[in-house]
Structure formats: structure tokens, C-alpha cells
Design a protein around this motif. Structure first.
Motif, short mmCIF file in Angstrom:
data_model
loop_
_atom_site.label_atom_id
_atom_site.label_comp_id
_atom_site.label_asym_id
_atom_site.label_seq_id
_atom_site.Cartn_x
_atom_site.Cartn_y
_atom_site.Cartn_z
N THR A 92 48.55 3.19 -41.79
CA THR A 92 49.17 3.92 -40.68
C THR A 92 48.32 3.74 -39.43
O THR A 92 47.12 3.99 -39.45
CB THR A 92 49.30 5.41 -41.03
N THR A 93 48.96 3.29 -38.36
CA THR A 93 48.26 3.09 -37.08
C THR A 93 49.00 3.86 -36.00
O THR A 93 49.85 3.29 -35.29
CB THR A 93 48.25 1.59 -36.71
N PRO A 94 48.68 5.15 -35.86
CA PRO A 94 49.48 6.02 -34.99
C PRO A 94 49.64 5.52 -33.56
O PRO A 94 50.72 5.65 -32.98
CB PRO A 94 48.70 7.35 -35.01
N GLY A 95 48.64 4.87 -33.01
CA GLY A 95 48.74 4.48 -31.60
C GLY A 95 49.13 3.04 -31.39
O GLY A 95 49.21 2.57 -30.25
N ILE A 96 49.37 2.32 -32.47
CA ILE A 96 49.60 0.88 -32.32
C ILE A 96 50.86 0.49 -33.08
O ILE A 96 51.03 0.83 -34.25
CB ILE A 96 48.39 0.07 -32.87
N ARG A 97 51.72 -0.23 -32.38
CA ARG A 97 52.94 -0.71 -33.04
C ARG A 97 52.61 -1.84 -34.01
O ARG A 97 51.91 -2.79 -33.67
CB ARG A 97 53.95 -1.21 -32.01
N ALA A 98 53.15 -1.72 -35.23
CA ALA A 98 52.83 -2.69 -36.27
C ALA A 98 53.31 -4.09 -35.89
O ALA A 98 52.67 -5.09 -36.22
CB ALA A 98 53.42 -2.26 -37.60
N ASP A 99 54.45 -4.20 -35.19
CA ASP A 99 54.95 -5.55 -34.86
C ASP A 99 54.01 -6.25 -33.88
O ASP A 99 53.78 -7.46 -33.97
CB ASP A 99 56.40 -5.51 -34.37
N ARG A 100 53.44 -5.47 -32.95
CA ARG A 100 52.49 -6.08 -32.02
C ARG A 100 51.21 -6.48 -32.76
O ARG A 100 50.61 -7.53 -32.50
CB ARG A 100 52.16 -5.11 -30.88
N LEU A 101 50.85 -5.62 -33.71
CA LEU A 101 49.65 -5.92 -34.50
C LEU A 101 49.85 -7.19 -35.33
O LEU A 101 48.95 -8.03 -35.43
CB LEU A 101 49.32 -4.74 -35.42
N LEU A 102 51.04 -7.33 -35.88
CA LEU A 102 51.30 -8.52 -36.70
C LEU A 102 51.17 -9.80 -35.88
O LEU A 102 50.57 -10.78 -36.32
CB LEU A 102 52.68 -8.45 -37.37
N GLU A 103 51.73 -9.77 -34.67
CA GLU A 103 51.61 -10.94 -33.79
C GLU A 103 50.15 -11.32 -33.58
O GLU A 103 49.75 -12.48 -33.76
CB GLU A 103 52.19 -10.62 -32.42
N LYS A 104 49.39 -10.33 -33.23
CA LYS A 104 47.96 -10.54 -32.97
C LYS A 104 47.25 -11.02 -34.25
O LYS A 104 46.42 -11.93 -34.21
CB LYS A 104 47.37 -9.22 -32.46
N ALA A 105 47.61 -10.38 -35.36
CA ALA A 105 46.96 -10.70 -36.63
C ALA A 105 47.26 -12.15 -37.05
O ALA A 105 46.36 -12.88 -37.48
CB ALA A 105 47.42 -9.73 -37.71
N VAL A 106 48.51 -12.54 -36.87
CA VAL A 106 48.89 -13.91 -37.25
C VAL A 106 48.12 -14.92 -36.39
O VAL A 106 47.67 -15.95 -36.89
CB VAL A 106 50.42 -14.09 -37.15
N ASP A 107 47.95 -14.60 -35.12
CA ASP A 107 47.11 -15.46 -34.26
C ASP A 107 45.72 -15.63 -34.84
O ASP A 107 45.12 -16.70 -34.75
CB ASP A 107 46.93 -14.82 -32.87
N LYS A 108 45.22 -14.58 -35.44
CA LYS A 108 43.87 -14.62 -35.98
C LYS A 108 43.84 -15.12 -37.42
O LYS A 108 42.77 -15.18 -38.04
CB LYS A 108 43.24 -13.23 -35.91
N GLY A 109 45.00 -15.39 -37.98
CA GLY A 109 45.04 -15.96 -39.33
C GLY A 109 45.06 -14.93 -40.44
O GLY A 109 44.44 -15.12 -41.49
N VAL A 110 45.79 -13.83 -40.24
CA VAL A 110 45.97 -12.86 -41.33
C VAL A 110 47.37 -12.26 -41.22
O VAL A 110 47.88 -12.06 -40.12
CB VAL A 110 44.86 -11.76 -41.31
N ALA A 111 48.01 -12.06 -42.40
CA ALA A 111 49.40 -11.59 -42.39
C ALA A 111 49.60 -10.42 -43.34
O ALA A 111 48.86 -10.25 -44.31
CB ALA A 111 50.35 -12.73 -42.78
#
Lengths: 402, 403
Positions: A338-357
Motif C-alpha cells: 500500500t502506497t497511500p501517496g503514490i499512484r501504483a500505475d505511476r510507480l510501475l512506469e518508473k519501476a519498469v524503467d529501473k528494471g523491476v515489475a
């Protein structure tokens, strides 16, 4: 081009969407990607030699097991299941109460065949296993969703929800619940809530599908009695599988319930695939009979406990604890973040850039609302080193979005 | 008993019918009963040792094979099938034109999912494969039956039937045909009719579902080109199976067709069983790759040819030939008996008294018919048993005719 088929597709075919997990698998194939997305067992802990040994049954019983089998399932395997599950089920099941299926996804399909007419309601947890709700949707079920907390489905909300729906003329057919180490939440339905759920189901004449693919993969604490074992009225259908306690490649699962229901599901199974491969049912039985199920399962549990602990340690080491929270699962395959202040879809974009899904939380909400600040992490598949590196990347992604 | 289930059953569940063969199972199991009712291969042709050799693959590739597989199927097995079926399909099909399934029965269910809304119509042969009628019926299909003769579906009747149905506002989704060694009819559709069928499919924009579980089990004559091979436009979906050419316990079949329809079937397969067991797919693949499929298939064919000939000889010896006729099947599993003056149900009851079983014709018809037909399977029993069973059947028939 299929000019032929396109205009002729059924409504289900026009509406069906491939699973979001499958879609993410394309991302995951990128080189260097560390994926916590799928819900797959770790091949490192497959009992390959033991299972190969079990293949000797082909030589011994080939004339029998290479033939069509009965739709109900391979009788020796049903005998074994009846004995082996007795502690969880509260008693030894009779043969007529068991149906062997092609994985537990088939249980959902066959139950829907037996119960669902277009527009009927299924009550399910919000969020829940999306494979099951996808199948229910194909059968044109509608959903009544119940929020969950750390003790599973908030069953106290059920009576109002049910009465409101019944008052509007809705037909509610069954309650779908994943009782142990929920997918995706990781929580257990508490004993007290199991009892209440059963009471409510009984009061309103609604059935329960108790889905328990992970129940035998418990790391900590005591087993909680199954709802099935508390039920004296035959209103619970219990589903379990060899996917997590042996290997998913077997595609052998089973369900247990009232024999009239099992009979109906069996007749539908005649129409969908005649019977589950007797060859592989016999191999699974031989594996169990040789004692490998009991001797190997503790190794699987240890292996996954270590992996969960490794992920938990990595979370503590690498994640910004002010931005994210989770509940430690006592078994199963998943963390729910749970990330109350962060949208998971935005996080996924960023995460995929960094090589984690991972998988977005919203994918698990059957009515397509909710989970915007959640995601699911599978801890069973990635190696310990990958887990560490992947969580570190995730932590970086989070911090950059903060 | 729990009333709670009954009050919750779906309409489909209230209407679903178990297979008639299952219904007579308790009768068939009576001691001393000779049964020609089922449609099972003979276990003595199962290549047990050769099939078991494939289990070595589990050691080599266990980490992959014990895992979830792709819904589409094991790529190696698809590649093998693409090569192996090329002569029949007219070309090597691409991997995305093929889906491996849990027996070819699953192709029927998936086609139901992809194509049929309740009330839609499927054109079938009269008679047709029971479990196909059941699978489509479960999806809410209704049927337009086209009579068959010794050359298969009487395709010349199609235009009238289709045009009439359309005038009545009926929605026809596909034409289902069992092209080779029909179950239950035993007939094979001629090349001329196959060509005509493709023409009509184009003319009326109705796809064809070509079900061919028996096609590779041919005793006499030449293989005919598949309907799939005659249609360049992707309007044919073809279903095959390892059940009759290897063993049914594998539960591996396949569908070949245009990649868009294959993709649709795949998405539904995700929901119904995720994937067919990669373990059995690998066992089948190893068996094929080691050359046993090609080596062993002639043995299966020769075993069944002998049995077909034995049954036909027994027919000539024991049946009242002026009252019972049949088309000699060039392959497959079944004789279909025509008995204009004998009620099949009466014969069945009498036959059971004499300890021989078969399936009466009626369940194979979607809209009535078959009261004077019987389906006889010859693959399962040994020739001496076949002779004894046919003898009993002949006695039963004579007693009825003599009233």
C-alpha cells in the motif's frame, strides 16, 4: 484475416480481455527485468527426480491409464485425497464428493456452469484472484464486492449488501472466498469470520466456494479449520490443487462438496474435456503414494518461508517506510503493498524503467474500481539475490516519486 | 441431499443431460455383457513402453515442464504437428495458427465460448457426434440438421436450409462436420462435397468447423484433402487429436485455423484451464520425436482393420441381411446400422437380455430421428468376442422381427 469469424463472435468473445498478468509478461521479458509479477512457483523446488520416478506407473498401468478415464477422476487418487485431506476437511470425503479437475481454474468454470445464469451475482472479496473473476465474467455473472482487512473479508457488511440486492430482485448464487494467504492480499480469513460467513450463507441460502490453493503452504502459526469442515448442510464447495504443493505443470486439482453439486459439475466436465488426463493423474497418485508429497512438502514450505523472509528483509532494508506499508503473510505467494501517496500505475512506469515489475492492485478489483494505491509482489519465484536487487530498484523508484 | 444446491442451479444445469453412454454404463458393466456401446480404443494397441520412454524428458527439462505452461501449448509439439499434419493441411501451418487443447473435446467447448450466444444456430450433420451436440447445447446453441448418406453430409440441401433459417431470423454461427469416418455414421465426405461445402461457406459467410479425430486411422483407400486445405480464406477451423493415434489418456488435441480465431480460443482457454499439462504434452512430443508415432500408427490401423473386417463378417453371418444394412467404414471406430423395420429401443432391450449392448440412434440426432439406427463400435472387443456379440444381436433382431 478472419472476415468469417469476426462478425460471428459471441458476446463473450467480443468482450473478453486477456489477463492483465499475461499482458505484463511482455514487459517482463525485457532483458535484465526482475519480475515479481507472476504467481509462479520456484522451479528450483520442483521434485523433479521424485516425479520422474512416479512416471514408472506408465509401464505398470499403461493399458489402464492411457485409456479414457471416468470424468469423476482416477479412483486411487481420489482415495488418496480423501485420506490426506481428512484433517482439513474434518472427515474423510466420499468418492462422490470429490471431482478431479484440470487445475482449480476448472473448478470455477464448472461451478459457474452449474450455478450461473446471465446476470446472477457472485459475492467476492475486493480485491480477489482475477483468474476466477475472469471466468465468472465469461459466464456473465455480476459481482457484489466486500472489502477486506487484515482478517480477510469483512463479513459483517454482507447482510446489508445481500438484503439490498435481494430487495432489488437480484439473484445471488455463491460467495467466492480465498480463505488462506489470500491472492492478492496475503491475509487469512479469521476463524470467527469463517463461522459468521457460513451462518450468513446458510441464512440466505447462498453457497460458498472456498478456494484454498495455498492452504498447505503455511510458514507460521496454526492451520485454521476450513469452512467446509464447519458446514453440516453441504453448502460449501472446497477447491484445492497440486499446483503449489507439487507442481503446476501437473494441472491436477480437485474440489469437494455436496454430491448433487459434484454430479452436476461432472456432467458439465463431460462436455468441456471428458476427463483430466489419466496419465498425469496416475503420476500424481504414484508420487503421493511413494510418500514424496509428505516428505517433500516441508522442503517447499521452508524454501518459500526463506524467500518471504528474504523479501521482508529487503523491504526493511530498501523501502522508504514512510511511503509504503504491507502485511507479512503467514503463507502463500504474495505481499500486498500500500502506497497511500503514490499512484501504483505511476510507480510501475518508473519501476519498469529501473528494471523491476509487479502487478497493479487495480487489476484485482472485479468492478474496476479500487487498488489505485496498491500492488502485488510475488516472493516465491525470484532468487534471493534478484529479490534483493529488485526491491532495491523499487525503493529507488518510490523515492523518486515521493 | 441438500436442497440449497438445487434451488441455485442455473437453467443450463437444469437442462444438461449426461451422455447416454454413461447412462447405460451400469448395464454395460453387468457380468457377461459384450459391449459395442463405447467409442474406446483397444488398450492392447497402446504403445506403453515407447510412451514411457518419453518420461526421460522430465529429468532433462523438469524445471520447465513442471511449471505453468503457455496457454498456446508446448512450442516443440506445435512444431512437430505443423510438419506432421502438413500433407493433410496443404501446407505447414504457423505456430500462431494452432492451439493445443485438453483433448479435441475442448475445441468444441472453446468454439462454443467464442461463437455461440444462447439461441444461435449451428448446422450439424444428422446424425452427429453426441458430445459435440452436448457441448454446443450447453452454450445455448440450437441446431439445423442436414441428413447424411454414404458420401457424408448432403451439402446440396444447405442453400435451402440456410436461406429458410435466415428468413426466419435465425443466426447461424458455423457448420460442424466430422469429415472422415463419421461418428456415428461411419461415412466419409467425398472431395466433391468438401469443395461444395467450402463454396457454400463462402457464399453464405458461414465458417466451417472440421472435426477430424479419426482421419489418420484409415484402413482402405486414399487420404482425402482436408476442407481446411481447400479454403484459402481462413474460414475453416480444424480439430485433431492424439486420442486415436496414440492414446486418449494423454488428453491432447489441437485446433488449427486462422490466427484471429485461434487467439480467441486461446483467451477462453486461459479461463477454462489455463493450459494443458506441459507434462503430458512433453510425453506426447517425445514419443513423436523418437519416431514412434509414425512407426506405431500402422499397427493401430491394422489392428482396427482386422476388427472392422471381423465385425462385418459377423454381420453377414448372423444378422438378418434383408432387414439390416450398413455403410462399410473406410476407417475410424463405428458401424452405423440401418434397420427400417426394427425399433432400436426395442432391440436394445432385447439385446441387453441377451447380454450385448450398443447405442441406439436417437441421441445422435439434434431434432429427432434415429429410431431405426444403432451404433456399433468395433475397436474395443477382440474378434471372437465381436462374433459372439453380433450373434446375440442377430438373435435379438430375429426375435423382434418374428414378433
Amino acid at each position: 484475416m478472419s472476415d468469417f469469424f469476426d462478425p460471428l463472435f459471441s458476446r463473450s468473445a467480443k468482450n473478453i480481455k486477456p489477463s492483465p498478468i499475461r499482458e505484463i509478461l511482455h514487459l517482463v521479458r525485457k532483458p535484465g527485468m526482475i519480475s515479481f509479477a507472476g504467481g509462479m512457483p520456484d522451479p528450483e523446488i520442483f521434485p523433479i527426480e521424485q516425479f520422474q520416478e512416479a512416471a514408472n506407473i506408465i509401464t505398470r498401468e499403461g493399458k489402464d491409464i492411457m485409456q479414457y478415464g471416468t470424468t469423476e477422476g482416477y479412483p486411487p487418487l481420489k482415495d488418496f485425497i480423501s485420506e490426506w485431506t481428512a484433517p482439513k476437511m474434518g472427515r474423510k470425503l466420499q468418492h462422490e464428493e470429490i471431482l478431479i479437475t484440470a487445475g482449480s481454474s476448472q473448478v470455477v468454470d464448472l461451478l459457474c456452469w452449474a450455478l450461473i445464469d446471465e446476470g446472477d451475482y457472485v459475492v467476492c472479496e475486493d480485491p480477489t484472484f482475477l483468474g476466477a473473476t475472469g471466468t465468472m465474467r465469461n459466464h456473465k455473472a455480476r459481482f457484489l464486492t466486500v472489502p477486506c482487512d487484515e482478517n480477510g473479508m469483512q463479513v459483517d457488511l454482507l447482510p446489508d449488501l445481500i438484503e439490498k440486492t435481494l430487495a432489488e430482485g437480484g439473484r445471488i448464487k455463491f460467495i467466492y472466498t480465498i480463505v488462506n494467504f489470500h491472492n492478492p492480499l496475503g491475509c487469512d480469513l479469521s476463524l470467527e469470520r469463517r463461522k459468521k460467513l457460513l451462518d450468513i450463507a446458510k441464512r440466505y441460502g447462498i453457497l460458498i466456494l472456498e478456494d484454498d490453493p495455498y492452504g498447505y503452504v503455511r510458514f507460521d502459526g496454526e492451520d485454521i479449520p476450513s469452512i467446509f469442515s464447519m458446514d453440516r448442510d453441504g453448502i460449501v464447495l472446497f477447491a484445492c490443487s497440486f499446483s503449489k504443493i507439487l507442481a503446476p505443470g501437473t494441472r491436477v486439482a480437485w474440489c469437494a462438496g455436496d454430491k448433487d453439486l459434484i454430479r452436476k459439475m461432472t456432467v458439465f466436465k463431460q462436455g468441456t474435456d471428458v476427463c483430466t488426463s489419466v496419465v498425469v493423474q496416475a503420476m500424481v497418485w504414484e508420487y503421493c503414494k511413494l510418500g514424496h508429497l509428505d516428505s517433500f512438502l516441508p522442503r517447499i514450505i521452508d524454501h518459500y518461508r526463506n524467500k518471504r523472509d528474504r523479501m521482508e528483509a529487503a523491504f526493511h532494508a530498501h523501502l522508504p517506510l514512510d511511503l509504503i506499508s504491507w502485511q507479512k503473510p503467514a503463507g502463500g505467494f504474495f505481499y500486498w503493498m500500500t502506497t497511500p501517496g503514490i499512484r501504483a500505475d505511476r510507480l510501475l512506469e518508473k519501476a519498469v524503467d529501473k528494471g523491476v515489475a509487479f502487478v497493479l492492485g487495480s487489476a484485482f478489483y472485479p468492478t474496476d474500481s479500487g487498488g489505485d494505491n496498491n500492488f502485488r509482489m510475488c516472493f516465491t519465484f525470484a532468487s534471493p539475490e534478484m529479490t534483493d536487487t529488485g526491491v532495491k530498484r523499487l525503493g529507488e523508484a518510490l523515492r523518486e516519486l515521493a | 441431499m441438500s436442497g440449497v444446491w438445487e434451488s441455485n442451479f442455473s437453467n443450463k444445469a437444469m437442462n444438461v443431460r449426461p451422455s447416454p453412454i454413461r447412462e447405460i454404463l451400469s448395464v454395460i458393466k453387468q457380468p457377461g455383457m459384450i459391449s459395442f456401446a463405447g467409442g474406446m480404443p483397444a488398450p492392447d494397441v497402446f504403445p506403453v513402453e515407447e510412451f514411457h520412454l518419453g518420461a526421460e524428458a522430465l529429468l532433462k527439462d523438469g524445471k520447465n515442464l513442471l511449471q505453468y505452461g503457455t496457454t498456446e501449448g508446448l512450442p516443440e509439439l506445435k512444431e512437430f504437428l505443423s510438419e506432421w499434419t502438413a500433407p493433410r493441411m496443404g501446407r505447414k501451418t504457423a505456430l500462431d495458427e494452432m492451439l493445443l487443447t485438453t483433448g479435441s473435446q475442448q475445441v468444441l467447448d472453446l468454439m462454443g465460448w467464442a461463437m455461440i450466444d444462447p439461441g444461435d444456430y449451428v448446422i450439424t450433420e444428422d446424425p452427429s457426434y453426441l458430445a459435440a451436440l452436448t457441448a454446443f447445447h450447453n452454450h445455448g446453441a440450437r441446431f439445423i440438421g442436414i441428413p447424411t448418406d454414404h458420401e457424408g453430409m448432403m451439402v446440396d440441401m444447405l442453400p435451402d436450409k440456410i436461406e429458410k433459417a435466415r428468413r426466419e431470423g435465425k443466426n447461424i454461427k458455423f457448420i460442424y462436420t466430422i469429415v472422415n469416418f463419421h461418428n456415428p455414421g461411419g461415412c466419409t465426405m467425398t472431395i466433391e462435397r468438401r469443395k461444395k461445402l467450402v463454396e457454400m461457406s463462402h457464399k453464405y459467410n458461414i465458417p466451417i468447423f472440421e472435426d477430424d479425430p479419426y482421419g489418420y486411422v484409415r484402413f482402405d483407400g486414399e487420404h482425402l484433402p482436408s476442407i481446411f486445405s481447400m479454403d484459402p480464406d481462413g474460414g475453416v477451423i480444424y480439430a485433431g487429436s492424439f486420442s486415436k493415434i496414440l492414446a486418449p489418456g494423454t488428453r491432447i488435441g489441437w485446433a488449427t485455423g486462422n490466427k484471429d480465431i485461434i487467439r480467441k480460443l486461446t483467451v477462453f482457454k486461459q479461463a477454462v484451464d489455463l493450459c494443458s499439462s506441459p507434462i503430458t504434452q512433453a510425453l506426447v512430443y517425445e514419443y513423436c520425436k523418437m519416431g514412434y508415432l509414425d512407426k506405431h500408427l500402422p499397427k493401430i490401423i491394422s489392428n482396427y482393420r482386422t476388427k472392422r473386417d471381423a465385425m462385418e463378417a459377423s454381420f453377414r453371418k448372423h444378422l438378418p441381411l434383408e432387414e439390416i444394412s450398413w455403410v462399410k467404414p473406410e476407417g475410424g471406430f463405428f458401424f452405423w446400422l440401418d434397420m427400417p423395420n426394427i425399433d432400436a429401443k426395442t432391440l436394445f432391450d432385447k439385446a441387453i437380455e441377451k447380454k450385448v449392448a450398443f447405442v441406439t440412434g436417437t441421441p445422435f440426432f439434434s431434432n429427432g430421428g434415429g429410431e431405426h439406427n444403432a451404433r456399433m463400435n468395433y475397436t474395443f472387443c477382440q474378434p471372437d468376442i465381436i462374433d459372439e456379440g453380433v450373434k446375440r444381436l442377430g438373435e435379438a433382431a430375429r426375435e423382434i422381427l418374428e414378433g
